[in-house]
Design a protein around this motif. Structure first.
Motif, PDB file in Angstrom:
ATOM      1  N   GLY A 392       0.827  -1.220   0.000  1.00  0.00           N
ATOM      2  CA  GLY A 392       0.000   0.000   0.000  1.00  0.00           C
ATOM      3  C   GLY A 392       0.847   1.249   0.000  1.00  0.00           C
ATOM      4  O   GLY A 392       2.060   1.164  -0.280  1.00  0.00           O
ATOM      5  N   PRO A 393       0.315   2.433   0.310  1.00  0.00           N
ATOM      6  CA  PRO A 393      -1.100   2.568   0.652  1.00  0.00           C
ATOM      7  C   PRO A 393      -2.000   2.416  -0.565  1.00  0.00           C
ATOM      8  O   PRO A 393      -1.559   2.642  -1.688  1.00  0.00           O
ATOM      9  CB  PRO A 393      -1.161   3.972   1.221  1.00  0.00           C
ATOM     10  CG  PRO A 393      -0.019   4.700   0.623  1.00  0.00           C
ATOM     11  CD  PRO A 393       1.040   3.700   0.337  1.00  0.00           C
ATOM     12  N   LYS A 394      -3.276   2.038  -0.301  1.00  0.00           N
ATOM     13  CA  LYS A 394      -4.254   1.860  -1.376  1.00  0.00           C
ATOM     14  C   LYS A 394      -5.478   2.692  -1.023  1.00  0.00           C
ATOM     15  O   LYS A 394      -5.896   2.719   0.137  1.00  0.00           O
ATOM     16  CB  LYS A 394      -4.658   0.388  -1.482  1.00  0.00           C
ATOM     17  CG  LYS A 394      -3.593  -0.465  -2.136  1.00  0.00           C
ATOM     18  CD  LYS A 394      -4.091  -1.879  -2.314  1.00  0.00           C
ATOM     19  CE  LYS A 394      -3.026  -2.717  -2.987  1.00  0.00           C
ATOM     20  NZ  LYS A 394      -3.369  -4.118  -2.992  1.00  0.00           N
ATOM     21  N   LEU A 395      -5.999   3.359  -2.058  1.00  0.00           N
ATOM     22  CA  LEU A 395      -7.193   4.182  -1.838  1.00  0.00           C
ATOM     23  C   LEU A 395      -7.998   4.101  -3.111  1.00  0.00           C
ATOM     24  O   LEU A 395      -8.018   5.016  -3.916  1.00  0.00           O
ATOM     25  CB  LEU A 395      -6.750   5.622  -1.536  1.00  0.00           C
ATOM     26  CG  LEU A 395      -7.808   6.558  -0.946  1.00  0.00           C
ATOM     27  CD1 LEU A 395      -8.318   6.050   0.395  1.00  0.00           C
ATOM     28  CD2 LEU A 395      -7.223   7.947  -0.755  1.00  0.00           C
ATOM     29  N   ASP A 396      -8.610   2.933  -3.383  1.00  0.00           N
ATOM     30  CA  ASP A 396      -9.360   2.781  -4.626  1.00  0.00           C
ATOM     31  C   ASP A 396     -10.854   2.890  -4.352  1.00  0.00           C
ATOM     32  O   ASP A 396     -11.262   3.207  -3.230  1.00  0.00           O
ATOM     33  CB  ASP A 396      -8.978   1.473  -5.336  1.00  0.00           C
ATOM     34  CG  ASP A 396      -8.956   0.297  -4.397  1.00  0.00           C
ATOM     35  OD1 ASP A 396      -9.724   0.356  -3.408  1.00  0.00           O
ATOM     36  OD2 ASP A 396      -8.179  -0.653  -4.602  1.00  0.00           O
ATOM     37  N   LYS A 397     -11.646   2.612  -5.383  1.00  0.00           N
ATOM     38  CA  LYS A 397     -13.090   2.835  -5.310  1.00  0.00           C
ATOM     39  C   LYS A 397     -13.741   2.106  -4.126  1.00  0.00           C
ATOM     40  O   LYS A 397     -14.619   2.638  -3.467  1.00  0.00           O
ATOM     41  CB  LYS A 397     -13.716   2.365  -6.620  1.00  0.00           C
ATOM     42  CG  LYS A 397     -15.081   2.959  -6.865  1.00  0.00           C
ATOM     43  CD  LYS A 397     -15.552   2.608  -8.249  1.00  0.00           C
ATOM     44  CE  LYS A 397     -17.019   2.952  -8.391  1.00  0.00           C
ATOM     45  NZ  LYS A 397     -17.534   2.494  -9.692  1.00  0.00           N
ATOM     46  N   LYS A 398     -13.291   0.888  -3.897  1.00  0.00           N
ATOM     47  CA  LYS A 398     -13.928   0.132  -2.802  1.00  0.00           C
ATOM     48  C   LYS A 398     -13.532   0.678  -1.425  1.00  0.00           C
ATOM     49  O   LYS A 398     -14.254   0.477  -0.451  1.00  0.00           O
ATOM     50  CB  LYS A 398     -13.656  -1.371  -2.906  1.00  0.00           C
ATOM     51  CG  LYS A 398     -12.255  -1.814  -2.502  1.00  0.00           C
ATOM     52  CD  LYS A 398     -12.212  -3.347  -2.434  1.00  0.00           C
ATOM     53  CE  LYS A 398     -10.827  -3.948  -2.344  1.00  0.00           C
ATOM     54  NZ  LYS A 398      -9.813  -3.272  -1.611  1.00  0.00           N
ATOM     55  N   ASP A 399     -12.382   1.339  -1.333  1.00  0.00           N
ATOM     56  CA  ASP A 399     -11.966   1.920  -0.055  1.00  0.00           C
ATOM     57  C   ASP A 399     -12.639   3.273   0.170  1.00  0.00           C
ATOM     58  O   ASP A 399     -12.993   3.637   1.280  1.00  0.00           O
ATOM     59  CB  ASP A 399     -10.446   2.165  -0.027  1.00  0.00           C
ATOM     60  CG  ASP A 399      -9.654   0.881  -0.220  1.00  0.00           C
ATOM     61  OD1 ASP A 399     -10.077  -0.143   0.349  1.00  0.00           O
ATOM     62  OD2 ASP A 399      -8.642   0.905  -0.944  1.00  0.00           O
TER      63      ASP A 399
END
Ligand SMILES: *[C@@H]1O[C@H](CO)[C@@H](O)[C@H](O)[C@H]1NC(C)=O
Ligand SMILES: *[C@@H]1O[C@H](CO)[C@@H](O)[C@H](O)[C@H]1NC(C)=O
Ligand SMILES: *[C@@H]1O[C@H](CO)[C@@H](O)[C@H](O)[C@H]1NC(C)=O
Ligand SMILES: *[C@@H]1O[C@H](CO)[C@@H](O)[C@H](O)[C@H]1NC(C)=O
Ligand SMILES: *[C@@H]1O[C@H](CO)[C@@H](O)[C@H](O)[C@H]1NC(C)=O
Ligand SMILES: *[C@@H]1O[C@H](CO)[C@@H](O)[C@H](O)[C@H]1NC(C)=O
Ligand SMILES: *[C@@H]1O[C@H](CO)[C@@H](O)[C@H](O)[C@H]1NC(C)=O
Ligand SMILES: *[C@@H]1O[C@H](CO)[C@@H](O)[C@H](O)[C@H]1NC(C)=O
Ligand SMILES: *[C@@H]1O[C@H](CO)[C@@H](O)[C@H](O)[C@H]1NC(C)=O
Ligand SMILES: *[C@@H]1O[C@H](CO)[C@@H](O)[C@H](O)[C@H]1NC(C)=O
Ligand SMILES: *[C@@H]1O[C@H](CO)[C@@H](O)[C@H](O)[C@H]1NC(C)=O
Length: 530
Positions: A392-399
């Motif tokens: 990460g970090p991850k900040l996609d549509k599902k998050d």
């Protein structure tokens, strides 16, 4: 007088006694003795008066006698230290020899009344023979032997023979545990005008018990690990009195110190067993119960084993995404390992898995179990390890959804969460004023939150950004309210104006009328001074 009588004494008494017996009437007419019967305590003395028609009277006896008084045709003798029954004979030599006998009875209480020792322990439900020995005591015809349990009479029998043993059989019961048994003699001389003489033996206390034929139950411990404390339990039911049972627990030659608890007719003995590494292999576990004069023993084979848990290793416990990790499990030779995530293969004591770490593998738990067969039982030991994957970090549509469109005043939940390991820091300022995105429950939604936010997630592994647009719909509702308020205002104003106008008109009309009436009154009334 006396010398002559004394000379022929030895043969005479028997003959005279026989004669007296055959012809009682004849003797009686010649010589008389008083008393004819006497009962005296053993060793005691008695006075006997012999009288005859002539002066030549004497007393024939083996007993010590002394003449204490005499008349011309009578003599009184004192017989002393009388130990046994006897029949002294009075005789007289008048024209011919005549005689008369008396019966002297000795009485005495027994010199010994003893209950034979009881068995140390008596099994309940078996016959117990009580035996009472009586020595001495006279006259035997008046002597009775009574066997007692406490105060209860078990048997009453006459004492016969010289030294007597009187027996009685009783069935031993539980309630006889602790009971006192004894025997008592009763010399009943009440018909003779004397009393009832009782003598009792020392009491003997009986201990009864019940020990079932079945052996005690020993906890089913067939295998046990060395260097580890194991609880062993030995129990048994149906004992009486359970609290007097002695319990021994042992392992091989070793005595264990059990804790024994008693409850009703049962007991439970527990002890901790620990074998050392060098004691590996089969051992004997023994439980021995002793009660009364009996023993019950249970022996059980316990196999002690040494089986360490398998060694489970990760090449690195914490890796970055995309790194290849090696998971290895190794157990005791002879054991079979099962490693989670590994393809099933031939049973072996070691296993291995290679893994290209991804974010999904973060916090993944690897477990490895080893199975070993000991004395027919399969034992299992398991180890686990957790893998940490940095991503990460991850900040996609599902998050974090990019577009939110809501009605003003509605209740909503705004979700926006960055994922990653380590957990990223999230910062979402509004583009034009820097206000923070209101993450969480919104009740109600206010129009002030509308705008475009720039969310940034940041961790040691890097950073990402994402725009979040919040639209709040509100204008249509507002217009309708304004129109409604305006219409109501206008209608209200018009209504008030109409009312006021109408009222004013009515007041003026009334005043004009009143004025006219007053004028008319002044004209019609004549002036009348008081
Ligand atoms: C002994 O017996 C005779 C005859 O019955 C009597 O006269 C005498 O008094 C008695 N002696 C004693 C000491 O009682
Ligand atoms: C009789 O009495 C004398 C003296 O009082 C005594 O020495 C003797 O042993 C006695 N005999 C019997 C048989 O009691
Ligand atoms: C003893 O003498 C009496 C009378 O005094 C007589 O009646 C009796 O028959 C005689 N007995 C014997 C055995 O001679
Ligand atoms: C003395 O005892 C014998 C035997 O017990 C009996 O036959 C006899 O009648 C008794 N004599 C007296 C005077 O009671
Ligand atoms: C038997 O009892 C009498 C009293 O009844 C007593 O004097 C005597 O000593 C007792 N005998 C024994 C052996 O205890
Ligand atoms: C005990 O003794 C009695 C008779 O004395 C007999 O009937 C009974 O069978 C015996 N019981 C046992 C258990 O031996
Ligand atoms: C009483 O029992 C004893 C053994 O305890 C035995 O020797 C004796 O003969 C028995 N006596 C009777 C009268 O049964
Ligand atoms: C039996 O005797 C002993 C001592 O003599 C006494 O302590 C016990 O209480 C007696 N048992 C019964 C049941 O009376
Ligand atoms: C691991 O997986 C990633 C993405 O799936 C790939 O890019 C990388 O080449 C893989 N690494 C190895 C050593 O296979
Ligand atoms: C596990 O590791 C320890 C220490 O490294 C070692 O002593 C032991 O033999 C290992 N066990 C097995 C089953 O390989
Ligand atoms: C939000 O929605 C608008 C219109 O529906 C669209 O043009 C825009 O690209 C969307 N933005 C995002 C970040 O999805």
């Amino acid at each position: 007088m006396a010398p002559g009588a004394a000379r022929c004494a030895p043969a005479l008494p028997a003959l005279l006694a026989l004669l007296g017996a055959l012809l009682p009437g004849l003797g009686e007419a010649q010589v008389s003795v008083h008393p004819r019967e006497a009962i005296i305590p053993r060793g005691g003395s008695v006075e006997v008066n012999c009288s005859a028609p002539c002066s030549n009277v004497g007393l024939e006896t083996n007993l010590n006698k002394t003449e204490v008084a005499s008349g011309h045709n009578w003599k009184t003798f004192r017989l002393s230290n009388v130990q046994e029954d006897s029949s002294p004979i009075c005789f007289a030599n008048c024209h011919n020899q005549t005689s008369d006998s008396m019966n002297l009875t000795v009485y005495g209480t027994p010199s010994l009344v003893e209950l034979a020792p009881l068995p140390r322990w008596q099994p309940v439900g078996e016959n117990l023979t009580l035996s009472c020995q009586v020595v001495g005591g006279a006259p035997r015809a008046s002597l009775t032997v009574v066997l007692l349990r406490g105060e209860e009479e078990l048997s009453r029998q006459p004492a016969v023979g010289k030294a007597t043993q009187v027996n009685a059989t009783v069935l031993a019961r539980r309630e006889d545990h602790g009971a006192n048994f004894s025997c008592r003699t009763e010399l009943d001389l009440r018909p003779q005008g004397l009393g009832l003489f009782q003598n009792s033996s020392a009491p003997r206390q009986l201990r009864t018990f019940v020990l079932p034929e079945t052996n005690p139950r020993l906890s089913d411990l067939r295998v046990a690990e060395v260097e580890r404390e194991q609880l062993v339990e030995c129990t048994m039911d149906g004992l009486f009195p359970a609290s007097e049972a002695e319990v021994h627990l042992g392992l091989g030659d070793r005595r264990l110190q059990p804790t024994v608890t008693y409850k009703g007719d049962s007991f439970s003995a527990t002890a901790l067993v620990k074998a050392h590494a060098e004691e590996q292999g089969p051992q004997k576990l023994v439980c021995e119960v002793m009660l009364g004069d009996q023993t019950r023993t249970t022996r059980e084979k316990v196999t002690f084993y040494s089986f360490p848990a398998p060694n489970l290793t990760l090449s690195q416990p914490e890796v970055s995404e995309g790194t290849v990790v090696t998971v290895e499990c190794e157990a005791h030779a002879g054991a079979v390992v099962t490693l989670s995530g590994a393809a099933a293969g031939k049973p072996a004591s070691r296993a291995r898995v290679l893994l290209n770490a991804s974010s999904e593998d973060d916090e993944r738990v690897f477990s490895c179990s080893a199975d070993l067969e000991v004395a027919g039982q399969v034992l299992r030991k398991t180890r686990t390890r957790q893998l940490r994957v940095l991503y990460g970090p991850k900040l996609d549509k599902k998050d974090c959804l990019g577009n939110w469109t809501w009605q003003e005043g509605s209740t909503q939940t705004l979700r926006c969460k960055a994922s990653g390991n380590p957990t990223p820091e999230l910062n979402c300022p509004r583009k034009w004023d820097g206000a923070q995105l209101p993450i969480g429950d919104l009740k109600p939604v206010k129009r002030e939150i509308a705008g475009t936010y720039k969310c940034q997630a940041k961790s040691s592994q890097g950073e990402v950004t994402r725009d979040v647009v919040v639209i709040v719909i509100y204008h249509e509702n507002k217009l309708a309210i304004i129109i409604l308020v305006t219409v109501a205002g206008v209608l209200g104003t018009l209504g008030t104006a109409a009312y006021l106008y109408n009222r004013q008109r009515k007041i003026q009309k009334y005043r004009l009328q009143k004025a006219a009436e007053a004028a008319a009154l002044k004209l019609n009334t004549p002036a009348t001074p008081p």
